[in-house]
Scaffold this motif. Structure first.
Motif, PDB file in Angstrom:
ATOM      1  N   TRP A  42      46.923  50.590  78.144  1.00  0.00           N
ATOM      2  CA  TRP A  42      45.536  51.030  78.282  1.00  0.00           C
ATOM      3  C   TRP A  42      44.624  49.994  77.646  1.00  0.00           C
ATOM      4  O   TRP A  42      44.858  49.552  76.511  1.00  0.00           O
ATOM      5  CB  TRP A  42      45.316  52.364  77.577  1.00  0.00           C
ATOM      6  CG  TRP A  42      46.110  53.516  78.122  1.00  0.00           C
ATOM      7  CD1 TRP A  42      46.929  53.530  79.228  1.00  0.00           C
ATOM      8  CD2 TRP A  42      46.180  54.843  77.575  1.00  0.00           C
ATOM      9  NE1 TRP A  42      47.496  54.764  79.402  1.00  0.00           N
ATOM     10  CE2 TRP A  42      47.053  55.585  78.409  1.00  0.00           C
ATOM     11  CE3 TRP A  42      45.589  55.461  76.483  1.00  0.00           C
ATOM     12  CZ2 TRP A  42      47.340  56.929  78.161  1.00  0.00           C
ATOM     13  CZ3 TRP A  42      45.882  56.797  76.223  1.00  0.00           C
ATOM     14  CH2 TRP A  42      46.750  57.521  77.063  1.00  0.00           C
ATOM     15  N   ARG A 100      40.236  51.415  81.172  1.00  0.00           N
ATOM     16  CA  ARG A 100      39.562  52.705  81.050  1.00  0.00           C
ATOM     17  C   ARG A 100      38.102  52.594  80.660  1.00  0.00           C
ATOM     18  O   ARG A 100      37.390  53.594  80.635  1.00  0.00           O
ATOM     19  CB  ARG A 100      40.307  53.576  80.031  1.00  0.00           C
ATOM     20  CG  ARG A 100      41.756  53.826  80.460  1.00  0.00           C
ATOM     21  CD  ARG A 100      42.466  54.855  79.638  1.00  0.00           C
ATOM     22  NE  ARG A 100      43.678  55.293  80.331  1.00  0.00           N
ATOM     23  CZ  ARG A 100      44.203  56.508  80.234  1.00  0.00           C
ATOM     24  NH1 ARG A 100      43.628  57.413  79.470  1.00  0.00           N
ATOM     25  NH2 ARG A 100      45.290  56.824  80.906  1.00  0.00           N
ATOM     26  N   MET A 142      47.315  59.614  73.841  1.00  0.00           N
ATOM     27  CA  MET A 142      48.465  58.770  73.494  1.00  0.00           C
ATOM     28  C   MET A 142      49.577  59.596  72.863  1.00  0.00           C
ATOM     29  O   MET A 142      50.761  59.424  73.177  1.00  0.00           O
ATOM     30  CB  MET A 142      48.035  57.654  72.526  1.00  0.00           C
ATOM     31  CG  MET A 142      47.252  56.538  73.147  1.00  0.00           C
ATOM     32  SD  MET A 142      47.030  55.164  71.981  1.00  0.00           S
ATOM     33  CE  MET A 142      45.828  55.854  70.844  1.00  0.00           C
ATOM     34  N   THR A 145      48.970  49.040  84.118  1.00  0.00           N
ATOM     35  CA  THR A 145      47.791  48.734  83.319  1.00  0.00           C
ATOM     36  C   THR A 145      46.626  49.587  83.783  1.00  0.00           C
ATOM     37  O   THR A 145      46.337  49.666  84.983  1.00  0.00           O
ATOM     38  CB  THR A 145      47.416  47.249  83.429  1.00  0.00           C
ATOM     39  OG1 THR A 145      48.517  46.460  82.988  1.00  0.00           O
ATOM     40  CG2 THR A 145      46.206  46.929  82.571  1.00  0.00           C
ATOM     41  N   SER A 146      45.958  50.218  82.818  1.00  0.00           N
ATOM     42  CA  SER A 146      44.807  51.069  83.109  1.00  0.00           C
ATOM     43  C   SER A 146      43.610  50.560  82.324  1.00  0.00           C
ATOM     44  O   SER A 146      43.624  50.567  81.088  1.00  0.00           O
ATOM     45  CB  SER A 146      45.120  52.522  82.724  1.00  0.00           C
ATOM     46  OG  SER A 146      43.977  53.334  82.864  1.00  0.00           O
ATOM     47  N   GLU A 199      53.044  52.060  79.946  1.00  0.00           N
ATOM     48  CA  GLU A 199      51.639  51.894  80.300  1.00  0.00           C
ATOM     49  C   GLU A 199      50.943  50.984  79.288  1.00  0.00           C
ATOM     50  O   GLU A 199      51.364  50.884  78.131  1.00  0.00           O
ATOM     51  CB  GLU A 199      50.921  53.244  80.350  1.00  0.00           C
ATOM     52  CG  GLU A 199      51.487  54.208  81.390  1.00  0.00           C
ATOM     53  CD  GLU A 199      50.651  55.474  81.533  1.00  0.00           C
ATOM     54  OE1 GLU A 199      49.434  55.425  81.247  1.00  0.00           O
ATOM     55  OE2 GLU A 199      51.221  56.510  81.922  1.00  0.00           O
ATOM     56  N   TYR A 247      46.140  49.479  74.040  1.00  0.00           N
ATOM     57  CA  TYR A 247      47.132  50.455  73.605  1.00  0.00           C
ATOM     58  C   TYR A 247      48.385  50.328  74.482  1.00  0.00           C
ATOM     59  O   TYR A 247      48.431  50.874  75.588  1.00  0.00           O
ATOM     60  CB  TYR A 247      46.581  51.870  73.716  1.00  0.00           C
ATOM     61  CG  TYR A 247      45.430  52.182  72.791  1.00  0.00           C
ATOM     62  CD1 TYR A 247      45.509  51.894  71.436  1.00  0.00           C
ATOM     63  CD2 TYR A 247      44.267  52.784  73.276  1.00  0.00           C
ATOM     64  CE1 TYR A 247      44.453  52.198  70.581  1.00  0.00           C
ATOM     65  CE2 TYR A 247      43.217  53.094  72.433  1.00  0.00           C
ATOM     66  CZ  TYR A 247      43.316  52.793  71.082  1.00  0.00           C
ATOM     67  OH  TYR A 247      42.268  53.094  70.242  1.00  0.00           O
ATOM     68  N   ALA A 296      41.263  59.705  73.330  1.00  0.00           N
ATOM     69  CA  ALA A 296      42.244  58.660  73.638  1.00  0.00           C
ATOM     70  C   ALA A 296      43.451  58.773  72.718  1.00  0.00           C
ATOM     71  O   ALA A 296      44.607  58.650  73.156  1.00  0.00           O
ATOM     72  CB  ALA A 296      41.599  57.282  73.505  1.00  0.00           C
ATOM     73  N   CYS A 344      40.585  49.503  76.684  1.00  0.00           N
ATOM     74  CA  CYS A 344      39.362  50.287  76.591  1.00  0.00           C
ATOM     75  C   CYS A 344      38.475  49.760  75.469  1.00  0.00           C
ATOM     76  O   CYS A 344      38.822  48.798  74.770  1.00  0.00           O
ATOM     77  CB  CYS A 344      39.692  51.759  76.361  1.00  0.00           C
ATOM     78  SG  CYS A 344      40.609  52.096  74.834  1.00  0.00           S
ATOM     79  N   TYR A 348      52.700  53.610  70.279  1.00  0.00           N
ATOM     80  CA  TYR A 348      51.312  53.861  70.658  1.00  0.00           C
ATOM     81  C   TYR A 348      50.406  53.307  69.561  1.00  0.00           C
ATOM     82  O   TYR A 348      50.874  52.636  68.659  1.00  0.00           O
ATOM     83  CB  TYR A 348      51.026  55.320  71.009  1.00  0.00           C
ATOM     84  CG  TYR A 348      51.274  56.381  69.969  1.00  0.00           C
ATOM     85  CD1 TYR A 348      50.211  57.042  69.351  1.00  0.00           C
ATOM     86  CD2 TYR A 348      52.562  56.795  69.656  1.00  0.00           C
ATOM     87  CE1 TYR A 348      50.427  58.075  68.447  1.00  0.00           C
ATOM     88  CE2 TYR A 348      52.795  57.820  68.753  1.00  0.00           C
ATOM     89  CZ  TYR A 348      51.723  58.462  68.146  1.00  0.00           C
ATOM     90  OH  TYR A 348      51.934  59.462  67.240  1.00  0.00           O
TER      91      TYR A 348
END
Length: 228
Positions: free
Chosen positions: A34, A6, A18, A3-4, A32, A81, A14, A36, A172
């Motif tokens: 994301w 951002r 992706m 997990t990020s 992953e 995402y 972005a 944000c 994505y």
């Protein structure tokens, strides 16, 4: 799943990141997630019709390759995402979309809000008169012609939108949960292609929470529901 968080990032970089990550995936590439938010932007899906962009004004419009029509992203909205390979999970797009929606439903429940699905209209909705009611939505009336009839949003506001892309079984794009936004830009479009559809956020319906808290809860629900 890595997990990020951002924070605030421009939409186009972005989106391009992706695409690049998905194109470069090989067996064993880590999944992953994301989390944000974006500066103000309208995004059009592959089937997007110009008629649903009523008056974008000074907000940029970006064409994308996700499903769906036009939506708005802006500060105060958690955008998630998931970048996943669906094959090890054993399910495909329909089940994936259900799990994304379920993550939002469970996130809202953490704040005491009941989220609802509307058949034929991806996303999550809340009752405008009582977002905290646990009562089920009434069953839609059958159309006179025996078909599905028009989708009814009577008494509902949309609080989360979905738009996904699956390429070679890899996902994505994703979903957006409205937390505490300036909702005015939604009046410049037909949200998700539906004229007159009311859009709300947690703040509008009486829930006070931070972007970070909402992102943390949503991320947790997504990881649980999308785990292998």
């Amino acid at each position: 799943m890595q997990t990020s968080v951002r924070g605030r990032v421009d939409y186009l970089p972005a989106y391009e990141a992706m695409q690049a990550l998905t194109a470069a995936r090989v067996e064993g590439t880590p999944d992953e997630l994301w989390l944000c938010e974006h500066p103000p932007v309208f995004t059009q899906g592959l089937a997007g019709k110009q008629e649903h962009l009523i008056e974008p004004g000074d907000i940029p419009v970006i064409a994308t390759n996700r499903g769906g029509q036009v939506t708005y992203h802006g500060p105060g909205q958690v955008v998630a995402y998931p970048l996943l390979d669906l094959r090890p999970r054993g399910y495909f797009v329909k089940e994936y979309v259900y799990r994304l929606e379920e993550a939002v439903v469970r996130t809202l429940a953490e704040f005491g809000v009941t989220g609802h699905r509307v058949k034929g209209a991806p996303g999550i909705y809340v009752r405008l008169d009582d977002p905290f009611s646990h009562a089920r939505l009434p069953a839609p009336l059958p159309s006179q012609g025996g078909g599905g009839g028009e989708i009814s949003f009577d008494g509902l506001g949309k609080i989360a939108a979905l738009g996904v892309k699956v390429s070679r079984h890899c996902t994505y794009h994703g979903l957006a949960l409205n937390v505490a936004m300036d909702l005015e830009p939604f009046s410049r479009i037909n949200p998700c292609g539906y004229a007159g559809l009311t859009t709300v956020d947690l703040s509008t319906i009486g829930v006070s929470t931070s972007w970070n808290e909402a992102a943390d809860v949503l991320g947790s629900k997504l990881r649980a529901l999308l785990a292998i």
